[in-house]
Design a protein around this motif. Structure first.
Motif, PDB file in Angstrom:
ATOM      1  N   ASP A   1     -17.364 -75.167  19.891  1.00  0.00           N
ATOM      2  CA  ASP A   1     -17.340 -74.968  21.481  1.00  0.00           C
ATOM      3  C   ASP A   1     -16.277 -73.976  21.916  1.00  0.00           C
ATOM      4  OD1 ASP A   1     -19.373 -76.967  21.609  1.00  0.00           O
ATOM      5  OD2 ASP A   1     -17.948 -78.289  22.311  1.00  0.00           O
ATOM      6  N   GLU A   2     -14.979 -74.022  21.240  1.00  0.00           N
ATOM      7  CA  GLU A   2     -13.895 -73.331  21.524  1.00  0.00           C
ATOM      8  C   GLU A   2     -14.057 -71.707  21.374  1.00  0.00           C
ATOM      9  OE1 GLU A   2     -10.249 -74.760  19.949  1.00  0.00           O
ATOM     10  OE2 GLU A   2     -10.191 -76.726  21.195  1.00  0.00           O
ATOM     11  N   TYR A   3     -14.681 -71.569  20.089  1.00  0.00           N
ATOM     12  CA  TYR A   3     -15.128 -70.089  19.570  1.00  0.00           C
ATOM     13  C   TYR A   3     -16.252 -69.680  20.663  1.00  0.00           C
ATOM     14  CZ  TYR A   3     -12.088 -69.433  15.484  1.00  0.00           C
ATOM     15  OH  TYR A   3     -11.227 -69.327  14.565  1.00  0.00           O
ATOM     16  N   ASN A   4     -17.048 -70.453  20.897  1.00  0.00           N
ATOM     17  CA  ASN A   4     -18.155 -70.060  22.055  1.00  0.00           C
ATOM     18  C   ASN A   4     -17.688 -69.931  23.434  1.00  0.00           C
ATOM     19  OD1 ASN A   4     -20.867 -69.922  20.755  1.00  0.00           O
ATOM     20  ND2 ASN A   4     -21.112 -72.066  20.636  1.00  0.00           N
TER      21      ASN A   4
ATOM     22  N   GLU B   1     -26.895 -53.447  29.453  1.00  0.00           N
ATOM     23  CA  GLU B   1     -26.721 -54.892  29.793  1.00  0.00           C
ATOM     24  C   GLU B   1     -26.522 -55.482  28.223  1.00  0.00           C
ATOM     25  OE1 GLU B   1     -26.221 -56.251  32.793  1.00  0.00           O
ATOM     26  OE2 GLU B   1     -26.993 -54.427  33.911  1.00  0.00           O
ATOM     27  N   VAL B   2     -25.226 -56.171  28.216  1.00  0.00           N
ATOM     28  CA  VAL B   2     -24.725 -56.597  26.954  1.00  0.00           C
ATOM     29  C   VAL B   2     -24.889 -58.112  26.964  1.00  0.00           C
ATOM     30  CG1 VAL B   2     -23.302 -56.894  25.175  1.00  0.00           C
ATOM     31  CG2 VAL B   2     -23.339 -54.585  26.497  1.00  0.00           C
ATOM     32  N   TYR B   3     -25.764 -58.661  25.928  1.00  0.00           N
ATOM     33  CA  TYR B   3     -25.725 -60.321  25.980  1.00  0.00           C
ATOM     34  C   TYR B   3     -25.265 -60.708  24.680  1.00  0.00           C
ATOM     35  CZ  TYR B   3     -29.119 -59.772  29.972  1.00  0.00           C
ATOM     36  OH  TYR B   3     -29.651 -59.446  31.058  1.00  0.00           O
ATOM     37  N   LEU B   4     -24.350 -61.544  24.835  1.00  0.00           N
ATOM     38  CA  LEU B   4     -23.724 -62.472  23.638  1.00  0.00           C
ATOM     39  C   LEU B   4     -24.389 -63.836  23.542  1.00  0.00           C
ATOM     40  CD1 LEU B   4     -21.668 -62.516  21.382  1.00  0.00           C
ATOM     41  CD2 LEU B   4     -20.151 -63.656  23.030  1.00  0.00           C
ATOM     42  N   ILE B   5     -25.341 -63.923  22.460  1.00  0.00           N
ATOM     43  CA  ILE B   5     -25.694 -65.028  21.931  1.00  0.00           C
ATOM     44  C   ILE B   5     -24.867 -65.998  21.287  1.00  0.00           C
ATOM     45  CG2 ILE B   5     -27.760 -66.128  21.059  1.00  0.00           C
ATOM     46  CD1 ILE B   5     -29.066 -63.250  21.317  1.00  0.00           C
ATOM     47  N   GLY B   6     -24.579 -67.347  21.995  1.00  0.00           N
ATOM     48  CA  GLY B   6     -23.545 -68.427  21.398  1.00  0.00           C
ATOM     49  C   GLY B   6     -24.476 -68.799  20.151  1.00  0.00           C
ATOM     50  N   PHE B   7     -23.527 -69.527  19.309  1.00  0.00           N
ATOM     51  CA  PHE B   7     -24.126 -70.199  18.007  1.00  0.00           C
ATOM     52  C   PHE B   7     -23.876 -71.705  18.200  1.00  0.00           C
ATOM     53  CE2 PHE B   7     -19.870 -68.160  17.645  1.00  0.00           C
ATOM     54  CZ  PHE B   7     -19.060 -69.424  17.248  1.00  0.00           C
ATOM     55  N   TYR B   8     -24.288 -72.481  17.382  1.00  0.00           N
ATOM     56  CA  TYR B   8     -24.553 -73.824  17.414  1.00  0.00           C
ATOM     57  C   TYR B   8     -23.776 -74.683  16.352  1.00  0.00           C
ATOM     58  CZ  TYR B   8     -27.865 -72.285  14.046  1.00  0.00           C
ATOM     59  OH  TYR B   8     -28.403 -71.724  12.983  1.00  0.00           O
TER      60      TYR B   8
ATOM     61  N   THR C   1     -27.076 -71.607  23.275  1.00  0.00           N
ATOM     62  CA  THR C   1     -27.999 -71.852  22.438  1.00  0.00           C
ATOM     63  C   THR C   1     -27.790 -73.177  21.638  1.00  0.00           C
ATOM     64  OG1 THR C   1     -27.209 -70.840  20.182  1.00  0.00           O
ATOM     65  CG2 THR C   1     -28.938 -69.676  21.597  1.00  0.00           C
ATOM     66  N   ALA C   2     -26.381 -73.643  21.792  1.00  0.00           N
ATOM     67  CA  ALA C   2     -25.874 -74.931  21.362  1.00  0.00           C
ATOM     68  C   ALA C   2     -27.010 -76.014  21.876  1.00  0.00           C
ATOM     69  CB  ALA C   2     -24.757 -75.068  21.537  1.00  0.00           C
TER      70      ALA C   2
END
Length: 301
Positions: free
Chosen positions: A237-240, A211-218, A257-258
């Motif tokens: 936002d667009e890259y996330n 199970e793969v989880y991509l954690i967004g940035f802020y 996470t933003a």
């Protein structure tokens, strides 16, 4: 268009300043925690003293920070104690400085280290490998996934956690510093999306059951520079959104996470004003644990 270009020139100047600060930060007291070999954290035999009691000279800010960290641990422990964790659970974390834990003054490995310590406190046998590397972009992470040690860890993992993408934005800023515009970021998005797809596909090839989880940035600049918040926020936002969409297409997961850092960057960022501090990482760790709960628990018999 001219107004937009001025905004982005200001933004580029700001980001270059931050890059310099990060470089200085890298050479300071903070030591890199990245290794190319999987390691498990061994619980310390000595208890951590309550600094606020032993050292009356601690500032009020440091005491407040310590209290917030303890509160985060209590919440994590409370959540974890109610779980029946799968036996011999294996988590592999890959990515950039947010996986490495840069900015965590305790040098415990950021959100990954907090998760490790939480599982240790509950006596759950969870193996966590941390392959975070400061400065990694999507193209560099792709190459690192071929590393025999990293690929072996992924092959044995139940869960793979990823932080990546912020340095791709930084690269666009540096490459077009003298004449920066939104179109420069927009033009880089298709290739960024392809690399994100390649990352998910490579992990799936190594371990189709993970199970793969991509954690967004802020956006770290929203409070410090509100005059360019909208412009920088749009880019983030667009890259996330690209990462979120790729994760969905690959039938995997995205962790936002933003929102955790929105209007909170003054208290959740480290001294470099870019990476999370230990309190910020604590919030990320809580969000990650909440997100992965469904796949780390034993199934009901």
């Amino acid at each position: 268009m001219q107004k937009r270009k001025i905004y982005y020139l200001v933004a580029s100047f700001l980001l270059v300043i931050v890059i310099g600060a990060v470089i200085v930060f890298a050479g300071s007291d903070q030591k890199a925690t990245v290794t190319n070999a999987p390691t498990e954290i061994v619980p310390s035999e000595t208890e951590t003293p309550d600094d606020s009691e032993e050292n009356p000279a601690l500032s009020e800010e440091e005491t407040d920070t310590s209290s917030e960290i303890k509160d985060a641990f209590r919440r994590l422990l409370k959540d974890t104690l109610g779980l029946f964790i799968k036996e011999d659970l294996h988590i592999t974390a890959v990515g950039d400085s947010l996986t490495q834990g840069v900015g965590d003054a305790t040098e415990n490995g950021g959100y990954v280290g907090i998760l490790k310590q939480t599982f240790e406190e509950t006596d759950d046998h969870v193996k966590i490998d941390n392959f975070g590397k400061r400065g990694n972009r999507t193209d560099q992470l792709l190459k690192r996934l071929d590393d025999p040690v990293i690929s072996a860890s992924i092959k044995n993992a139940d869960v793979v956690l990823i932080t990546i993408g912020a340095n791709d934005i930084m690269k666009v800023t540096k490459d077009h510093f003298t004449d920066l515009d939104y179109d420069d970021y927009s033009a880089a998005m298709p290739s960024y999306e392809e690399r994100m797809k390649d990352i998910f596909e490579k992990i799936d090839t190594l371990n189709p059951d993970a199970e793969v989880y991509l954690i967004g940035f802020y956006n770290p600049f929203e409070e410090s520079f509100p005059e360019i918040e909208d412009q920088l926020g749009t880019i983030v936002d667009e890259y996330n959104d690209i990462g979120k969409q790729v994760a969905k297409e690959k039938d995997q997961h995205y962790i936002e996470t933003a929102d955790l850092f929105h209007n909170q960057t003054a208290t959740l960022l480290a001294d470099d004003y870019f990476h999370p501090n230990e309190v910020g990482y604590g919030k990320v760790a809580e969000r990650v644990l909440e997100s992965i709960k469904p796949v780390i628990q034993e199934e009901d018999e």
